[in-house]
Design an enzyme around this catalytic site. Structure first.
Site, short mmCIF file in Angstrom:
data_model
loop_
_atom_site.label_atom_id
_atom_site.label_comp_id
_atom_site.label_asym_id
_atom_site.label_seq_id
_atom_site.Cartn_x
_atom_site.Cartn_y
_atom_site.Cartn_z
N LYS A 73 33.38 38.38 26.83
CA LYS A 73 31.99 38.12 26.45
C LYS A 73 31.03 38.12 27.63
O LYS A 73 29.83 38.04 27.45
CB LYS A 73 31.91 36.75 25.75
CG LYS A 73 32.63 36.72 24.41
CD LYS A 73 32.14 35.62 23.52
CE LYS A 73 32.80 34.31 23.81
NZ LYS A 73 32.56 33.30 22.78
N GLY A 108 38.87 47.66 30.45
CA GLY A 108 38.83 48.74 29.48
C GLY A 108 37.45 49.38 29.40
O GLY A 108 36.67 49.31 30.36
N GLY A 110 34.67 48.63 27.83
CA GLY A 110 33.52 47.74 28.01
C GLY A 110 33.30 47.43 29.48
O GLY A 110 32.16 47.50 29.98
N THR A 111 34.39 47.15 30.19
CA THR A 111 34.30 46.82 31.63
C THR A 111 33.79 48.03 32.42
O THR A 111 32.96 47.88 33.33
CB THR A 111 35.69 46.38 32.14
OG1 THR A 111 36.13 45.29 31.33
CG2 THR A 111 35.66 45.95 33.59
N ASP A 133 45.50 49.51 24.21
CA ASP A 133 45.10 50.49 23.18
C ASP A 133 45.27 51.95 23.64
O ASP A 133 45.28 52.85 22.81
CB ASP A 133 43.64 50.28 22.78
CG ASP A 133 43.36 48.87 22.28
OD1 ASP A 133 44.32 48.18 21.87
OD2 ASP A 133 42.19 48.44 22.31
N GLU A 228 45.86 48.57 13.09
CA GLU A 228 44.91 47.62 12.50
C GLU A 228 43.63 48.29 12.00
O GLU A 228 42.98 47.80 11.11
CB GLU A 228 44.57 46.52 13.52
CG GLU A 228 43.90 47.03 14.79
CD GLU A 228 43.60 45.94 15.82
OE1 GLU A 228 43.89 44.77 15.55
OE2 GLU A 228 43.09 46.28 16.91
N GLN A 280 51.74 41.58 21.27
CA GLN A 280 51.74 42.88 21.96
C GLN A 280 51.06 42.81 23.33
O GLN A 280 51.18 43.73 24.13
CB GLN A 280 51.01 43.93 21.10
CG GLN A 280 51.72 44.22 19.80
CD GLN A 280 50.77 44.82 18.77
OE1 GLN A 280 50.73 46.01 18.58
NE2 GLN A 280 50.00 43.97 18.09
N ARG A 281 50.30 41.74 23.57
CA ARG A 281 49.56 41.65 24.84
C ARG A 281 50.21 40.68 25.84
O ARG A 281 49.74 40.57 26.97
CB ARG A 281 48.13 41.16 24.56
CG ARG A 281 47.28 42.14 23.79
CD ARG A 281 45.90 42.31 24.35
NE ARG A 281 45.22 41.08 24.65
CZ ARG A 281 44.11 40.66 24.04
NH1 ARG A 281 43.58 41.37 23.06
NH2 ARG A 281 43.52 39.56 24.42
O1 F6P Z 1 41.50 46.03 23.10
C1 F6P Z 1 42.68 45.28 23.10
C2 F6P Z 1 42.84 44.50 21.82
O2 F6P Z 1 44.05 43.80 21.86
C3 F6P Z 1 42.75 45.34 20.55
O3 F6P Z 1 43.92 46.06 20.29
C4 F6P Z 1 42.44 44.28 19.53
O4 F6P Z 1 41.76 44.84 18.42
C5 F6P Z 1 41.54 43.34 20.28
O5 F6P Z 1 41.78 43.56 21.66
C6 F6P Z 1 41.76 41.89 19.96
O6 F6P Z 1 40.82 41.14 20.66
P1 F6P Z 1 40.90 39.55 20.82
O7 F6P Z 1 41.88 39.25 21.90
O8 F6P Z 1 39.52 39.16 21.17
O9 F6P Z 1 41.36 38.99 19.52
#
Ligand code: F6P
Length: 365
Positions: A73, A108, A110-111, A133, A228, A280-281
């Protein structure tokens, strides 16, 4: 030489490996002093920093997350903490106060867009492409994607065995925002029967046809990999929530439930849905992502040492290169119908849920 480093946007495996590579390489190459900005551009706006010396950068290669923290943000051109005010001059002032020769931003799309605008205000910026992504243009790969695809593949492998036992349709939802790369790679890697991507709106009839053909053919289970952002032809993407103040406030989620409800109404088999979400992250990067992060980070340091400005490091045909922000900012790399992996998936009988991208099941025995 003094160089700043920050991580922006959503986190992903490999961020710490890049911080390590940039920092160590800058110290090694030119004895640079490296300063980390905390929580992405918030640290630059509010002058919140932490030193990055050789010892701080040690032990980071395998560590998930980011030791610098991040924010999705903190846009200096529209700062959510100050009612969307443009505080970019303040951010530029902090950069100058620290006597920085350059700022390395790891993030990504945005950055990269923010970095591009800050560069136009006279700051020297070099970007490193991050995102699970894999949707940044200009580079074959972003770091973090391989790990996310591996996690999603493993999840689908596990769903496969339980689907087989219970003769169920299992729908597994991956992240990826508006691009279907994770669902495509994991779907192909796990041998999903149907892969549904945002790029190719699906036809419910086509998905039903595949499930029913499998039921009738004695394969009494079906694995569906769904991104998604996937949605039915003429329908909308499933939105889970909106985040005020975020550059893209939409958070997708629930596509698998929309599809599951529609399928269950018309199939004999039971249907179950799984949303993989932020799993996944998280965690440690794969060897591929560790290597890519190290190559990206050291190449970014080389570019900084050579005086480059306004570029993102990139991997093209296996080689490191630099791409101007202007070619990257505000663009999204989507899956194309002629992508070699889409064609390979079709050749092994995978359906993309649309008549245009469905193999002829009758010829496949
Ligand atoms: O851009 C990475 C990502 O993990 C997308 O795959 C997913 O839609 C989004 O970020 C989720 O964002 P947040 O962590 O704000 O829920």
């Amino acid at each position: 030489m003094r160089v700043g480093v920050l991580t922006g946007g959503g986190d992903c495996p490999g961020l710490n490996a890049v911080i390590r590579a940039v920092t160590k390489s800058l110290i090694h190459r030119c004895g640079a002093e490296v300063v980390g900005f905390v929580d992405g551009f918030r640290g630059l706006i509010e002058n919140d920093t932490q030193p990055l010396g050789w010892a701080d950068a040690s032990g980071l290669l395998t560590l998930g997350g980011t030791i610098l923290g991040t924010s999705n943000k903190a846009n200096p051109f529209q700062y959510w903490r100050e009612d969307g005010a443009d505080v970019s001059d303040r951010a530029a002032g902090v950069y100058r106060e620290h006597g920085l020769d350059a700022l390395v931003v790891i993030g990504g799309d945005g950055t990269m867009s923010i970095a591009h605008r800050l560069q136009q205000k006279g700051l020297r910026m070099v970007g490193v492409p991050k995102t699970i992504d894999n949707d940044l243009v200009g580079t074959d790969r972003t770091f973090g994607f391989d790990t996310a695809a591996m996690i999603a593949t493993e999840a689908m492998d596990r769903l496969h065995t339980t689907a087989q036992s219970h003769h169920r349709v299992m729908i597994c939802e991956t992240m990826g925002r508006y691009a279907g790369w994770i669902a495509l790679y994991a779907g192909v890697g796990a041998g999903a029967d149907v892969v549904l991507l945002p790029e190719f709106p699906y036809h419910l009839d086509e998905v039903l046809r595949v499930c029913k053909a499998r039921e009738a053919g004695g394969q009494r289970f079906t694995i569906i990999s769904i991104a998604e952002g996937a949605h039915p032809e003429g329908g909308e993407m499933a939105v889970a929530k909106t985040i005020p103040g975020s550059p893209d406030p939409v958070r997708l989620g629930g596509a698998c439930q929309v599809l599951g409800a529609a399928l269950e109404a018309q199939l004999e088999s039971e249907v179950r849905t799984t949303i993989l979400g932020h799993v996944q992250r998280g965690g440690s990067p794969t060897p591929f992502d560790r290597v890519l992060s190290t190559r990206f980070g050291t190449y970014a340091a080389q570019l900084v040492a050579d005086g480059a400005n306004g570029v993102m490091v990139a991997r093209r045909d296996g080689k490191m290169t630099a791409v101007p922000f202007a070619e990257v900012a505000d663009k999204t790399k989507l899956v194309q119908a002629d992508d070699p992996l889409v064609r390979a998936a079709l050749d092994v009988g995978t359906s993309f849920g649309t008549p245009a991208l469905t193999p002829d099941l009758d010829t496949m025995g």
